[in-house]
Design an enzyme around this catalytic site. Structure first.
Site, PDB file in Angstrom:
ATOM      1  CB  CYS A 167      47.577  19.553  32.311  1.00 39.76           C
ATOM      2  SG  CYS A 167      46.045  18.650  32.638  1.00 39.76           S
ATOM      3  CG  HIS A 307      50.413  22.174  37.311  1.00 41.76           C
ATOM      4  ND1 HIS A 307      49.892  22.466  36.064  1.00 41.76           N
ATOM      5  CD2 HIS A 307      49.897  20.949  37.652  1.00 41.76           C
ATOM      6  CE1 HIS A 307      49.123  21.464  35.656  1.00 41.76           C
ATOM      7  NE2 HIS A 307      49.102  20.550  36.607  1.00 41.76           N
ATOM      8  CD  GLU A 318      53.734  23.787  41.002  1.00 45.33           C
ATOM      9  OE1 GLU A 318      54.089  24.585  40.102  1.00 45.33           O
ATOM     10  OE2 GLU A 318      52.535  23.451  41.183  1.00 45.33           O
ATOM     11  CE  LYS A 339      46.326  24.479  36.272  1.00 44.06           C
ATOM     12  NZ  LYS A 339      47.692  25.021  36.248  1.00 44.06           N
ATOM     13  CG  HIS A 344      43.632  22.015  35.395  1.00 47.51           C
ATOM     14  ND1 HIS A 344      44.373  22.486  34.331  1.00 47.51           N
ATOM     15  CD2 HIS A 344      44.270  20.885  35.812  1.00 47.51           C
ATOM     16  CE1 HIS A 344      45.400  21.684  34.111  1.00 47.51           C
ATOM     17  NE2 HIS A 344      45.357  20.708  34.991  1.00 47.51           N
ATOM     18  CG  PHE A 407      46.694  13.008  33.868  1.00 45.52           C
ATOM     19  CD1 PHE A 407      47.002  13.540  35.106  1.00 45.52           C
ATOM     20  CD2 PHE A 407      45.365  12.734  33.576  1.00 45.52           C
ATOM     21  CE1 PHE A 407      46.021  13.804  36.042  1.00 45.52           C
ATOM     22  CE2 PHE A 407      44.359  12.993  34.504  1.00 45.52           C
ATOM     23  CZ  PHE A 407      44.690  13.534  35.730  1.00 45.52           C
TER      24      PHE A 407
END
Length: 421
Positions: A167, A307, A318, A339, A344, A407
């Site tokens: 991502c 994010h 975060e 998002k 996403h 990831f």
């Protein structure tokens, strides 16, 4: 060696909120959710039956029909977004030195649908007829092919490749494009990201990991970053392209300049294959690296496009990282997770959120984080921070920072600031 300045001179977007930059931006400011029941396949038996799909997309608006059949959907989206961005940039393709124009895109997965379709077709006939695959199987499937198609369309002979870091892919692509230009390796880079994985193997795979929201009765409210009831991200698709250009080159041709790209950072969590570090150590480091690269102090940032995927662990880590990096200034920032509206977009997430950051800087307005309810607070999240819940907020945005985490512990961060001439 003196590094060259890099500016943004073109934008293009194919997203669940609209098939143009203007439509996407307007829907972001009005808090529209792109989520709805999945139409790409019958998801009746899946745990998650909704996603943020691109709507009313017609590849023929951008690509010859015969050529479009040779492209996976993700590459079609990339071509459309790049075409918009090149057109928006006003580049004179008849006089431009195409040896110094490159394409660097970010793609996390690539042609998943093509792979799935070809293998399923083979499984039905292969035992009796032997191997039977389309001659376009491999060139449709591979993740790098979108950059190849863009360069072929325009005859761009400069650096040409994709970055793939889950991502964080398209933020890494923007960072690479930024560095190529400021090191003098290119005058212009068509950058961005693309993804199209809302198909059985994509949704089924993320379901098996318990990564997706299963709020099937309220898909438009499923992406709810920083809320206690968040239960996973909402899968999305699309493409966004940004034209990055060397400042003097842009100035010489009288280009429209949206913003200046100020810096980029990268780091690794080195913690877990899917989960972010619980204390946000990698997220903290990547923001510090981006600020150092930009030669900026934390106090110079006005907005962070986080994010913020709406996952139980990721949102908390975060927030911890932001407070660690920005200290008291964290409480003067606007923070939002777009998002909550776009879903996403996986490998394209960094590109769409970079575009949002650029437009926030240009227009002095911060889009909201939607779907948060006052009584839905997580005790591990500090709500003294301004998450821009519910409504956009007008404010001076001299600089915006955008985070993307992937990831494998891949972290990338990009910073844009007002163009000052």
């Amino acid at each position: 060696m003196e590094l060259k300045r890099v500016v943004v001179t073109g934008l293009g977007a194919i997203t669940p909120l609209g098939n143009s930059v203007g439509e996407t931006w307007q829907n972001l400011l009005t808090g529209v959710s792109g989520a709805g029941p999945i139409t790409h396949f019958d998801a009746t038996n899946f745990k998650t039956q909704f996603a943020c799909e691109v709507k009313n997309f017609n590849a023929a608006d951008y690509i010859d029909r015969k050529e479009a059949r040779k492209m996976d959907l993700y590459a079609q989206y990339a071509m459309a977004a790049a075409t918009q961005a090149v057109d928006d940039s006003g580049l004179d393709l008849d006089t431009e030195d195409k040896n110094r124009v490159g394409v660097v895109f970010g793609v996390g997965i690539g042609g998943m649908h093509t792979f799935e379709e070809e293998v399923m077709n083979w499984s039905k006939t292969g035992d009796t007829l032997g191997p039977k695959f389309s001659p376009f199987f491999v060139p449709k499937m591979i993740a790098d092919i979108c950059a190849g198609h863009i360069s072929i369309k325009y005859g761009f002979h400069g650096p040409n490749y994709i970055t793939s870091s889950a991502c964080a892919s398209s933020s890494n692509a923007l960072a690479d494009a930024f560095n190529l230009i400021r090191l003098g390796k290119a005058n212009v880079i068509v950058s961005g990201g693309a993804e199209a994985a809302i198909f059985p193997s994509g949704v089924g795979g993320f379901n098996a990991m318990h990564a997706l929201s299963t709020r099937n009765d309220e898909p438009e409210k499923a992406s709810r970053p920083f809320s206690a009831s968040r239960d996973g991200f909402v899968m999305s698709e699309g493409a966004v392209s940004l034209i990055l250009e060397e400042y003097e080159h842009a100035k010489a041709r009288g280009a429209k300049i949206y913003a200046e790209m100020a810096g980029a950072g990268m780091s690794a969590d080195a913690h877990h294959i899917t989960a972010s570090h619980p204390e946000g150590l990698g997220a903290k480091l990547v923001m510090q690296n981006a600020l150092e690269d930009a030669g900026m102090k934390p106090e110079e940032i006005d907005y962070i496009n986080v994010h913020g995927t709406s996952t139980p662990v990721g949102d908390i880590s975060e927030v911890k990282a932001i407070v660690d990096v920005f200290g008291d200034h964290a409480y003067k920032l606007n923070i939002s997770s777009t998002k909550s509206m776009t879903g996403h977009m996986l490998g394209a997430a960094g590109a769409v959120e970079a575009m949002v950051s650029v437009l926030a800087v240009q227009n002095d307005v911060v889009p909201p984080t939607i779907n948060h309810e006052e009584d839905d607070k997580d005790p591990e999240i500090d709500y003294s921070l301004n998450f821009t819940f519910g409504q956009p907020q007008k404010r001076t945005v001299n600089a915006a920072l955008s985070n993307t985490f992937g990831f494998g512990g891949h972290n990338a961060c990009v910073i844009f600031k007002k163009y000052a001439g």
